[in-house]
Design a protein around this motif. Structure first.
Motif, mmCIF file in Angstrom:
data_model
loop_
_atom_site.group_PDB
_atom_site.id
_atom_site.type_symbol
_atom_site.label_atom_id
_atom_site.label_comp_id
_atom_site.label_asym_id
_atom_site.label_seq_id
_atom_site.Cartn_x
_atom_site.Cartn_y
_atom_site.Cartn_z
ATOM 1 N N ARG A 1 63.206 38.814 70.591
ATOM 2 C CA ARG A 1 64.408 38.001 70.793
ATOM 3 C C ARG A 1 64.355 36.852 69.790
ATOM 4 N N LEU B 1 59.922 38.177 78.698
ATOM 5 C CA LEU B 1 61.112 37.509 78.195
ATOM 6 C C LEU B 1 61.627 36.476 79.189
ATOM 7 N N ARG C 1 57.747 43.918 79.446
ATOM 8 C CA ARG C 1 58.361 43.179 78.336
ATOM 9 C C ARG C 1 59.476 42.276 78.853
ATOM 10 N N TYR C 2 60.242 42.793 79.796
ATOM 11 C CA TYR C 2 61.363 42.015 80.339
ATOM 12 C C TYR C 2 60.848 40.784 81.088
ATOM 13 N N THR D 1 59.471 33.392 79.142
ATOM 14 C CA THR D 1 59.676 32.626 77.913
ATOM 15 C C THR D 1 60.978 31.846 77.982
ATOM 16 N N LEU E 1 56.209 35.307 75.537
ATOM 17 C CA LEU E 1 56.356 35.375 74.091
ATOM 18 C C LEU E 1 56.068 33.992 73.515
#
Length: 334
Positions: free
Chosen positions: A57, A79, A75-76, A82, A22
């Motif tokens: 987030r 995260l 997606r996890y 990031t 991200l």
């Protein structure tokens, strides 16, 4: 937004996507530009879906079109990468480390981020859970710092229920090339007084590397907990119309009278995962499954099909297995 600002934001988002992360804005100006795109929903506002952003987030952004194409697991991982960039000293553990190691983790376990710490603490605002993890090897997986594969598997197996823990242990055997006794010995050798160690060892004892998916593992775990006979896994049988070729069956029970019952677990992955579709449409996969099953009926063995709904309902699963004559004993997982 000016063309220059548009280009600035697009370049930053593209670089984040290239890194599988991200975008964390480096200054107030970039954050304002991203928030401006975030404030406008796509369609009718001059900002299309490619240009608009989402904020999964606090303080972290992604292009809406890019984010929507990612699976929940992908997606996890974005995260985690990031958060690692923001906190280089962090070491991810338990289910966060398991995702990074590409072990099977149910989506419902991916609501928080788990890190190793000197003291246990949960931050509801950050959605970060800190665990006390001592003497754990630190490795890099999916470009983040995590506990080792073995330690991660142990921590998950003792924290998860038996079904999800067995899925982890089955995957560990496949990855390590071990047998269940080796995994049990390895778990027993992890130093420290760990709560629920017995639960992890139980899952390791019942593990089987032949299980090819988390769904198959959880189905087998449900059978074990209910005291039903454990089937042979991934059994190959000759095709009735093509004896020189074989079909592979998820489960196979041999009954006392010599008869057999074939079993298949029907998860959604076979109709959705591009790796399993192999260029076929979901409709083509379903047609192939029906053709395969019609041939298997010629072998005289009934086909027992199980779904997630079946294995999550003990009474329903008991009724199904009993109706097919699967033997049951008083033994349970221990």
């Amino acid at each position: 937004m000016s063309l220059a600002n548009d280009r600035l934001v697009d370049l930053a988002l593209t670089e984040a996507e290239r890194c599988g992360m991200l975008l964390v804005p480096g200054d107030k100006h970039m954050r304002q530009l991203l928030e401006r795109r975030l404030a406008h929903a796509p369609g009718g506002t001059g900002i299309n879906d490619h240009m608009s952003t989402v904020c999964p987030r606090h303080g972290m952004y992604a292009r809406r079109a890019y984010w929507q194409k990612l699976s929940k697991t992908q997606r996890y991982i974005h995260l985690l990468r990031t958060m690692q960039g923001v906190n280089p000293q962090w070491v991810f553990c338990t289910q966060s480390a398991a995702v990074a190691h590409r072990l099977p983790v149910a989506h419902r376990f991916l609501t928080e981020v788990h890190i190793a710490s000197r003291r246990a603490r949960r931050s509801s605002a950050e959605k970060v859970v800190r665990h006390v993890v001592r003497d754990a090897d630190v490795v890099v997986a999916s470009n983040v710092r995590v506990t080792s594969l073995l330690r991660t598997g142990f921590d998950c197996a003792r924290a998860f229920d038996f079904g999800h823990g067995l899925a982890i242990c089955d995957a560990l055997l496949r990855r390590l090339g071990w047998n269940p006794d080796q995994l049990v010995n390895a778990f027993q050798g992890i130093p420290g007084r760990h709560r629920q160690r017995r639960q992890a060892i139980c899952a390791a004892r019942h593990a089987n590397a032949l299980s090819e998916s988390a769904g198959e593992s959880m189905a087998r775990a449900a059978m074990i907990e209910l005291g039903f006979a454990v089937p042979e896994l991934q059994v190959e049988v000759a095709r009735p119309l093509e004896p020189n070729r074989t079909y592979r069956i998820d489960f196979c029970w041999t009954l006392q009278d010599g008869g057999r019952v074939f079993g298949e677990f029907d998860g959604n992955a076979k109709y959705e995962d591009p790796r399993l579709l192999k260029g076929r449409t979901a409709a083509r996969v379903l047609a192939d499954e029906q053709h395969r099953e019609s041939q298997l009926t010629l072998l005289g063995a009934p086909m027992l099909r199980l779904s997630y709904r079946d294995i999550m309902d003990p009474a329903r699963l008991t009724a199904i297995l009993t109706s097919y004559g699967i033997p049951r004993t008083a033994a349970h997982a221990n």
